[in-house]
Write an enzyme that holds these catalytic residues in place. Structure first.
Site, PDB file in Angstrom:
ATOM      1  N   ASP A  38       0.817  -1.215   0.000  1.00  0.00           N
ATOM      2  CA  ASP A  38       0.000   0.000   0.000  1.00  0.00           C
ATOM      3  C   ASP A  38       0.849   1.262   0.000  1.00  0.00           C
ATOM      4  O   ASP A  38       2.072   1.211   0.168  1.00  0.00           O
ATOM      5  CB  ASP A  38      -0.965   0.005   1.199  1.00  0.00           C
ATOM      6  CG  ASP A  38      -0.301  -0.469   2.501  1.00  0.00           C
ATOM      7  OD1 ASP A  38       0.937  -0.392   2.598  1.00  0.00           O
ATOM      8  OD2 ASP A  38      -1.031  -0.912   3.394  1.00  0.00           O
ATOM      9  N   ASN A  61      -7.640  -3.132  14.209  1.00  0.00           N
ATOM     10  CA  ASN A  61      -9.017  -3.415  13.785  1.00  0.00           C
ATOM     11  C   ASN A  61      -9.077  -4.609  12.824  1.00  0.00           C
ATOM     12  O   ASN A  61     -10.102  -4.858  12.205  1.00  0.00           O
ATOM     13  CB  ASN A  61      -9.630  -2.173  13.114  1.00  0.00           C
ATOM     14  CG  ASN A  61      -8.875  -1.753  11.853  1.00  0.00           C
ATOM     15  OD1 ASN A  61      -7.900  -2.398  11.460  1.00  0.00           O
ATOM     16  ND2 ASN A  61      -9.332  -0.685  11.217  1.00  0.00           N
ATOM     17  N   GLU A 102      -9.520  -2.086   5.130  1.00  0.00           N
ATOM     18  CA  GLU A 102     -10.136  -1.828   6.432  1.00  0.00           C
ATOM     19  C   GLU A 102     -11.392  -2.692   6.589  1.00  0.00           C
ATOM     20  O   GLU A 102     -11.871  -3.271   5.600  1.00  0.00           O
ATOM     21  CB  GLU A 102     -10.509  -0.340   6.524  1.00  0.00           C
ATOM     22  CG  GLU A 102      -9.331   0.617   6.350  1.00  0.00           C
ATOM     23  CD  GLU A 102      -8.426   0.719   7.584  1.00  0.00           C
ATOM     24  OE1 GLU A 102      -8.483  -0.182   8.458  1.00  0.00           O
ATOM     25  OE2 GLU A 102      -7.653   1.685   7.659  1.00  0.00           O
TER      26      GLU A 102
END
Ligand code: PGA
Length: 234
Positions: A56, A125, A132
């Site tokens: 990324d 998370n 995400e």
């Protein structure tokens, strides 16, 4: 954790010097990269024929921005080994046409023959790369909006403590197609995400949970990250 990860990278390279790697940034892999640099210096482990993709990059950052993953990878890994700059790719965060850049990047991974070894960190998370919670398991390289929690964790790298809102990330499907995957987790603040990954429902709410379906994934954990891992029954 780092030594085991570095050993897996080295084993992959020795078996297949022109292997294709998909690599992470963050705090977690720093010692792995340092150990790989040491293996290069002491044992002449060569990275020259391998191909490297990054998972990324922040959208909008030029490659020389100090918080960019271009700079991270150069400083912590590529400049310390004999990687061939022509075989190193990080998504261009400053591309004029980010959509076209995502398509180009995805095609470059495909044209390289796909990924032999993907090394991942995990977010608190449960994110992998910048996929995400909510990311589709079918997703490819694309522009994503970062979770607010991710922006907060990464804020300190940026002036004014404001991390970019968006990033380019390699998609879930592209990660899943890797022939081998290593997921690294260190520290107590990853223990919940690790437990969710291992024992929770397989769902886009915890992106890393997708790896439970992968036939060749290894989790490498330090003791703190493994705090909630149950002993396997005898
Ligand atoms: P970290 O990031 O290694 O800095 O904890 C991991 C991630 O968010 O994927």
């Amino acid at each position: 954790m780092s030594a085991a990860a570095a050993a897996t990278v080295a084993r992959t390279l020795r078996r297949k010097p022109d292997a294709v790697f998909l690599l992470p940034t963050g705090t977690t892999p720093l010692v792995m990269y340092r150990q790989l640099a040491e293996l290069h210096a002491t044992e002449r482990l060569s990275f020259a024929d391998a191909t490297f993709f990054n998972l990324d990059e922040y959208l909008g950052l030029p490659p020389d921005h100090p918080a960019s993953y271009h700079v991270y990878m150069r400083d912590h890994f590529y400049s310390l080994v004999d990687a061939n700059p022509d075989r190193v790719q990080v998504p261009a965060g400053d591309a004029r046409n980010p959509q076209a850049e995502c398509e180009r990047y995805e095609a470059a991974i495909r044209d390289a023959g796909g990924v032999d070894l993907c090394v991942l960190g995990i977010g608190r998370n449960g994110h992998i790369g910048f996929n995400e919670p909510g990311a589709s398991f079918d997703s490819r390289t694309r522009v994503v909006r970062l979770a607010e929690t991710t922006r907060l964790v990464n804020a300190a790298d940026f002036e004014g403590d404001r991390a970019p809102e968006r990033a380019i990330t390699v998609g879930m499907k592209t990660i899943f197609e890797s022939r081998e995957i290593l997921l690294l987790a260190s520290g107590a603040n990853k223990a919940d995400a690790v437990a969710e990954t291992l024992y929770g429902t397989i769902s886009p709410g915890v992106p890393a949970s997708m790896l439970s379906r992968h036939r060749n994934t290894t989790l490498l954990l330090d003791f703190e990250a493994a705090e909630l891992v149950e002993e396997a029954p005898e």
